[in-house]
Scaffold this motif. Structure first.
Motif, PDB file in Angstrom:
ATOM      1  N   MET A 142      -5.517  -0.140  -1.190  1.00  0.00           N
ATOM      2  CA  MET A 142      -5.408   1.403  -1.320  1.00  0.00           C
ATOM      3  C   MET A 142      -3.830   2.042  -1.193  1.00  0.00           C
ATOM      4  O   MET A 142      -3.543   2.707  -1.914  1.00  0.00           O
ATOM      5  CB  MET A 142      -6.501   1.980  -0.314  1.00  0.00           C
ATOM      6  CG  MET A 142      -7.001   3.571  -0.362  1.00  0.00           C
ATOM      7  SD  MET A 142      -7.701   3.659  -2.067  1.00  0.00           S
ATOM      8  CE  MET A 142      -9.433   3.060  -1.728  1.00  0.00           C
ATOM      9  N   ILE A 143      -3.196   1.092  -0.239  1.00  0.00           N
ATOM     10  CA  ILE A 143      -1.897   1.617  -0.083  1.00  0.00           C
ATOM     11  C   ILE A 143      -1.399   1.238  -1.381  1.00  0.00           C
ATOM     12  O   ILE A 143      -0.445   2.117  -1.821  1.00  0.00           O
ATOM     13  CB  ILE A 143      -1.375   0.817   1.113  1.00  0.00           C
ATOM     14  CG1 ILE A 143      -2.032   1.370   2.243  1.00  0.00           C
ATOM     15  CG2 ILE A 143       0.286   0.949   1.102  1.00  0.00           C
ATOM     16  CD1 ILE A 143      -1.500   0.467   3.813  1.00  0.00           C
ATOM     17  N   LEU A 193       0.903   1.001   8.178  1.00  0.00           N
ATOM     18  CA  LEU A 193      -0.530   2.040   7.974  1.00  0.00           C
ATOM     19  C   LEU A 193      -1.569   0.840   8.034  1.00  0.00           C
ATOM     20  O   LEU A 193      -2.801   1.290   8.521  1.00  0.00           O
ATOM     21  CB  LEU A 193      -0.320   2.494   6.607  1.00  0.00           C
ATOM     22  CG  LEU A 193       0.706   3.607   6.628  1.00  0.00           C
ATOM     23  CD1 LEU A 193       0.859   3.712   5.082  1.00  0.00           C
ATOM     24  CD2 LEU A 193       0.147   4.845   7.089  1.00  0.00           C
ATOM     25  N   ARG A 236      -2.625  -0.242  11.938  1.00  0.00           N
ATOM     26  CA  ARG A 236      -3.032   0.790  12.509  1.00  0.00           C
ATOM     27  C   ARG A 236      -4.572   1.225  11.875  1.00  0.00           C
ATOM     28  O   ARG A 236      -5.073   2.353  12.390  1.00  0.00           O
ATOM     29  CB  ARG A 236      -2.139   2.060  12.507  1.00  0.00           C
ATOM     30  CG  ARG A 236      -0.898   1.932  13.618  1.00  0.00           C
ATOM     31  CD  ARG A 236       0.120   2.862  13.802  1.00  0.00           C
ATOM     32  NE  ARG A 236       0.808   3.335  12.499  1.00  0.00           N
ATOM     33  CZ  ARG A 236       0.705   4.112  11.668  1.00  0.00           C
ATOM     34  NH1 ARG A 236       0.022   5.148  12.157  1.00  0.00           N
ATOM     35  NH2 ARG A 236       1.462   4.587  10.619  1.00  0.00           N
ATOM     36  N   GLY A 237      -5.096   0.774  10.786  1.00  0.00           N
ATOM     37  CA  GLY A 237      -6.227   1.092  10.514  1.00  0.00           C
ATOM     38  C   GLY A 237      -6.466   2.149   9.645  1.00  0.00           C
ATOM     39  O   GLY A 237      -7.507   2.903   9.249  1.00  0.00           O
ATOM     40  N   VAL A 238      -5.242   2.582   9.105  1.00  0.00           N
ATOM     41  CA  VAL A 238      -5.413   3.808   8.360  1.00  0.00           C
ATOM     42  C   VAL A 238      -5.864   3.652   6.714  1.00  0.00           C
ATOM     43  O   VAL A 238      -6.488   4.393   6.188  1.00  0.00           O
ATOM     44  CB  VAL A 238      -3.751   4.565   8.206  1.00  0.00           C
ATOM     45  CG1 VAL A 238      -3.806   5.867   7.219  1.00  0.00           C
ATOM     46  CG2 VAL A 238      -3.569   4.751   9.550  1.00  0.00           C
ATOM     47  N   ALA A 239      -5.366   2.523   6.075  1.00  0.00           N
ATOM     48  CA  ALA A 239      -5.942   2.121   5.045  1.00  0.00           C
ATOM     49  C   ALA A 239      -5.755   0.709   4.506  1.00  0.00           C
ATOM     50  O   ALA A 239      -4.914  -0.058   5.408  1.00  0.00           O
ATOM     51  CB  ALA A 239      -5.225   2.902   3.869  1.00  0.00           C
ATOM     52  N   THR A 279      -1.897   3.762  -4.140  1.00  0.00           N
ATOM     53  CA  THR A 279      -1.262   5.088  -4.012  1.00  0.00           C
ATOM     54  C   THR A 279       0.156   5.112  -4.552  1.00  0.00           C
ATOM     55  O   THR A 279       0.547   6.010  -5.234  1.00  0.00           O
ATOM     56  CB  THR A 279      -1.221   5.251  -2.547  1.00  0.00           C
ATOM     57  OG1 THR A 279      -2.500   5.293  -1.866  1.00  0.00           O
ATOM     58  CG2 THR A 279      -0.530   6.665  -2.142  1.00  0.00           C
ATOM     59  N   TYR A 305      -0.311  11.463   5.203  1.00  0.00           N
ATOM     60  CA  TYR A 305      -1.149  10.650   4.564  1.00  0.00           C
ATOM     61  C   TYR A 305      -0.603   9.242   4.244  1.00  0.00           C
ATOM     62  O   TYR A 305       0.217   8.912   4.966  1.00  0.00           O
ATOM     63  CB  TYR A 305      -1.564  11.274   2.996  1.00  0.00           C
ATOM     64  CG  TYR A 305      -2.120  12.778   3.309  1.00  0.00           C
ATOM     65  CD1 TYR A 305      -3.429  12.976   3.243  1.00  0.00           C
ATOM     66  CD2 TYR A 305      -1.158  13.738   3.442  1.00  0.00           C
ATOM     67  CE1 TYR A 305      -4.105  14.176   3.422  1.00  0.00           C
ATOM     68  CE2 TYR A 305      -2.117  15.053   3.640  1.00  0.00           C
ATOM     69  CZ  TYR A 305      -3.066  15.293   3.771  1.00  0.00           C
ATOM     70  OH  TYR A 305      -3.714  16.555   3.773  1.00  0.00           O
ATOM     71  N   LEU A 306      -0.893   8.576   3.021  1.00  0.00           N
ATOM     72  CA  LEU A 306      -0.381   7.273   2.520  1.00  0.00           C
ATOM     73  C   LEU A 306       0.943   7.593   1.994  1.00  0.00           C
ATOM     74  O   LEU A 306       2.036   6.777   2.177  1.00  0.00           O
ATOM     75  CB  LEU A 306      -1.154   6.633   1.806  1.00  0.00           C
ATOM     76  CG  LEU A 306      -2.840   5.931   2.376  1.00  0.00           C
ATOM     77  CD1 LEU A 306      -3.148   4.976   1.386  1.00  0.00           C
ATOM     78  CD2 LEU A 306      -2.582   5.377   3.857  1.00  0.00           C
ATOM     79  N   ILE A 347      -8.462   7.372   2.815  1.00  0.00           N
ATOM     80  CA  ILE A 347      -7.770   7.306   4.325  1.00  0.00           C
ATOM     81  C   ILE A 347      -8.941   7.303   5.262  1.00  0.00           C
ATOM     82  O   ILE A 347      -9.527   7.991   5.331  1.00  0.00           O
ATOM     83  CB  ILE A 347      -6.776   8.290   4.469  1.00  0.00           C
ATOM     84  CG1 ILE A 347      -5.763   8.062   3.023  1.00  0.00           C
ATOM     85  CG2 ILE A 347      -5.844   7.947   5.735  1.00  0.00           C
ATOM     86  CD1 ILE A 347      -4.545   9.416   3.152  1.00  0.00           C
ATOM     87  N   LYS A 348      -8.732   6.025   6.179  1.00  0.00           N
ATOM     88  CA  LYS A 348      -9.872   5.818   7.249  1.00  0.00           C
ATOM     89  C   LYS A 348      -9.565   6.438   8.407  1.00  0.00           C
ATOM     90  O   LYS A 348     -10.445   6.522   9.149  1.00  0.00           O
ATOM     91  CB  LYS A 348     -10.014   4.301   7.469  1.00  0.00           C
ATOM     92  CG  LYS A 348     -10.493   3.561   5.995  1.00  0.00           C
ATOM     93  CD  LYS A 348     -10.860   2.275   6.479  1.00  0.00           C
ATOM     94  CE  LYS A 348      -9.603   1.171   6.769  1.00  0.00           C
ATOM     95  NZ  LYS A 348     -10.258  -0.045   6.797  1.00  0.00           N
ATOM     96  N   LYS A 349      -8.242   6.953   8.654  1.00  0.00           N
ATOM     97  CA  LYS A 349      -7.934   7.528   9.940  1.00  0.00           C
ATOM     98  C   LYS A 349      -6.748   8.464   9.835  1.00  0.00           C
ATOM     99  O   LYS A 349      -5.955   8.208   9.035  1.00  0.00           O
ATOM    100  CB  LYS A 349      -7.240   6.203  10.804  1.00  0.00           C
ATOM    101  CG  LYS A 349      -7.157   6.404  12.169  1.00  0.00           C
ATOM    102  CD  LYS A 349      -6.375   5.428  12.948  1.00  0.00           C
ATOM    103  CE  LYS A 349      -7.788   4.382  13.507  1.00  0.00           C
ATOM    104  NZ  LYS A 349      -6.911   3.466  14.291  1.00  0.00           N
ATOM    105  N   GLU A 350      -6.988   9.295  10.455  1.00  0.00           N
ATOM    106  CA  GLU A 350      -5.933  10.424  10.350  1.00  0.00           C
ATOM    107  C   GLU A 350      -4.321   9.978  10.433  1.00  0.00           C
ATOM    108  O   GLU A 350      -4.213   9.282  11.334  1.00  0.00           O
ATOM    109  CB  GLU A 350      -6.099  11.745  11.365  1.00  0.00           C
ATOM    110  CG  GLU A 350      -7.305  12.600  10.923  1.00  0.00           C
ATOM    111  CD  GLU A 350      -6.840  13.980  11.894  1.00  0.00           C
ATOM    112  OE1 GLU A 350      -6.810  14.892  11.341  1.00  0.00           O
ATOM    113  OE2 GLU A 350      -7.236  13.798  12.902  1.00  0.00           O
ATOM    114  N   GLN A 351      -3.661  10.548   9.471  1.00  0.00           N
ATOM    115  CA  GLN A 351      -2.222  10.020   9.378  1.00  0.00           C
ATOM    116  C   GLN A 351      -1.263  11.181   8.893  1.00  0.00           C
ATOM    117  O   GLN A 351      -1.441  11.713   7.807  1.00  0.00           O
ATOM    118  CB  GLN A 351      -2.146   8.690   8.570  1.00  0.00           C
ATOM    119  CG  GLN A 351      -0.849   8.282   8.059  1.00  0.00           C
ATOM    120  CD  GLN A 351      -0.162   7.775   9.197  1.00  0.00           C
ATOM    121  OE1 GLN A 351      -0.656   7.313  10.009  1.00  0.00           O
ATOM    122  NE2 GLN A 351       1.185   7.847   9.019  1.00  0.00           N
TER     123      GLN A 351
END
Lengths: 293, 293
Positions: free
Chosen positions: A217-218, A207, A210-213, A221, B191-192, B184-188
């Motif tokens: 933040m991870i 995650l 791939r720049g998701v978070a 969560t 989610y996380l 979340i910065k990018k669609e996933q």
């Protein structure tokens, strides 16, 4: 001590020293073996640090117990002397198949035929080592986690050749030395803990890569949703960034990118995780032991 | 309430009702929409149960607040009435792509052009829905977790078309209604949280299905080694066995074997997880609400 009163611990690295100390602390006589005087000196230093830690631990029954434990540990680099009288050998030598096999081949003829051998290997299967011990029915894995006094699982895993009576004896021993025995019924690479941890940590690093978070933040969560005290990047810091690197560099492309990130942004900056004071997070300096000790 | 004072919640199922109640509890006016009188009655019952739960919660600021929250929720099955004056729509209709698209196509012309739409979808990507809302720049995902008062994450995830100002406004709103916004910065997909949970749960169910260890032992390992309050099979019980079944039946062979196990040993015995009192574990009966209320 009921199951084993005389225990040889082979290899006094970080975890070997912890195992030796914990076994002695629970009342058994321990012979700590390592290959030469330098390695023994390092081992002696680690045991001394453990004595301080156990003595200052608020949970310690009596600070004097910590010294008594140390007194029950005899150190030697003479394999014959180390093997003499051992009822159980816990092997914690470096994680290399050939090295472990060679060690067992030298050790086996020096041991009593009734002695049991347990390997603390993290990444090998006990089946890979059983033949070299000369006693497959008295051989199994007993896997400790770093900081045995906190993360006190002891995963017990035999091979198809392990005698069930021996298996249960080692489960009892794990309990007697203050561990929580985890009974594994079938050989499994990574035991239970790493089999759960690795996919979870890989999901987290993927995650992030791939720049998701962001790691913070991870972790937030996970902590919020599950009530756990730590998220995956906090766990990376506890495991240590060097170990995280070693695992991820052997993985798929995203994991290799994560390894490259770890090297550039953490390892090359001297950030090795919680133990070094910084990893993904910064940790305040640990309390020093008293200067007089 | 600063970000949005008039909120429409579409769909008053388990999570929709929780969202409606939580938003009202934090001071906003809520219009709860569902498709017909029967669905509205179910929603009304859920809201009433939530009122009792919030009123009896020791953390509640004032038991009277729980009734005030209920008073701020207006229920209707008239879409035009529901849409009127809404500044934010939170969509929690059933998890079906066509159904959600059709809903948005009906809703869009009835809404103010400035209204923002947030989907609570668990399994779809907001990109799949954006066009049907007629306002992709004012559309994003705002994903709640069941039991919003405990597992109070709100995952905020836009599409490439989402206006960053709208995104931040929804982050602020999530914070204002007592959630912990997860940016979340990018669609996933997933989610996380589900991106972390699913591989971890699959690792656990695979260990069990392959006969490596029992659920209790796997959970014990995780709790002991990580300090978490719950292991993976306890989490299955919280998520619910029906959901666990739905996810695993779509997986690989081992996961399908796990699905078959869940059906035979739990679902067919009426064991649906923690909510039903039994799943992998048995749960003592929940405290009843007072009979007079």
């Amino acid at each position: 001590m009921k199951s084993f009163s005389n225990v040889m611990v082979a290899g006094l690295g970080v975890l070997g020293a912890q195992i030796a100390y914990q076994v002695a602390y629970s009342g058994a006589n321990v012979t700590g073996y390592d290959i030469n005087t330098g390695a023994l000196d390092d081992g002696r230093h680690r045991l001394e640090q453990l004595r301080k830690r156990y003595a200052h631990n608020p949970g310690t029954r009596d600070p004097g117990d910590a010294q008594l434990a140390l007194d029950r540990i005899k150190l030697t680099s003479d394999l014959q002397e180390a093997a003499s009288g051992a009822e159980l050998v816990i092997e914690a030598v470096p994680e290399n198949l050939d090295l472990k096999r060679t060690f067992y081949q030298k050790l086996a003829p020096l041991l009593s035929p009734t002695a049991v051998i347990a390997t603390n290997t993290s990444t090998l299967l006990p089946s890979d080592l059983a033949a070299s011990t000369g006693r497959p029915e008295k051989f199994l894995a007993l896997h400790f986690a770093n900081e045995v006094w906190i993360h006190n699982t002891a995963e017990v895993m035999g091979t198809p050749a392990t005698d069930p009576t021996i298996y249960q004896q080692v489960v009892s021993f794990a309990h007697e030395i203050g561990m929580i025995p985890i009974e594994i019924k079938k050989e499994q690479a990574g035991y239970l803990l790493n089999s759960l941890l690795v996919p979870w940590l890989q999901a987290a690093s993927s995650l992030f890569m791939r720049g998701v978070a962001e790691p913070e933040m991870i972790d937030l969560t996970w902590r919020t949703a599950t009530g756990a005290p730590t998220g995956p990047f906090q766990v990376f810091d506890v495991i240590g960034i060097r170990t995280a690197y070693a695992v991820s560099v052997a993985g798929d492309q995203t994991q290799q990118e994560f390894a490259a990130y770890l090297k550039e942004h953490l390892l090359d900056q001297g950030k090795f995780g919680k133990e070094s004071g910084e990893g993904f997070y910064h940790y305040p300096a640990q309390t020093q032991n008293s200067p007089s000790s």
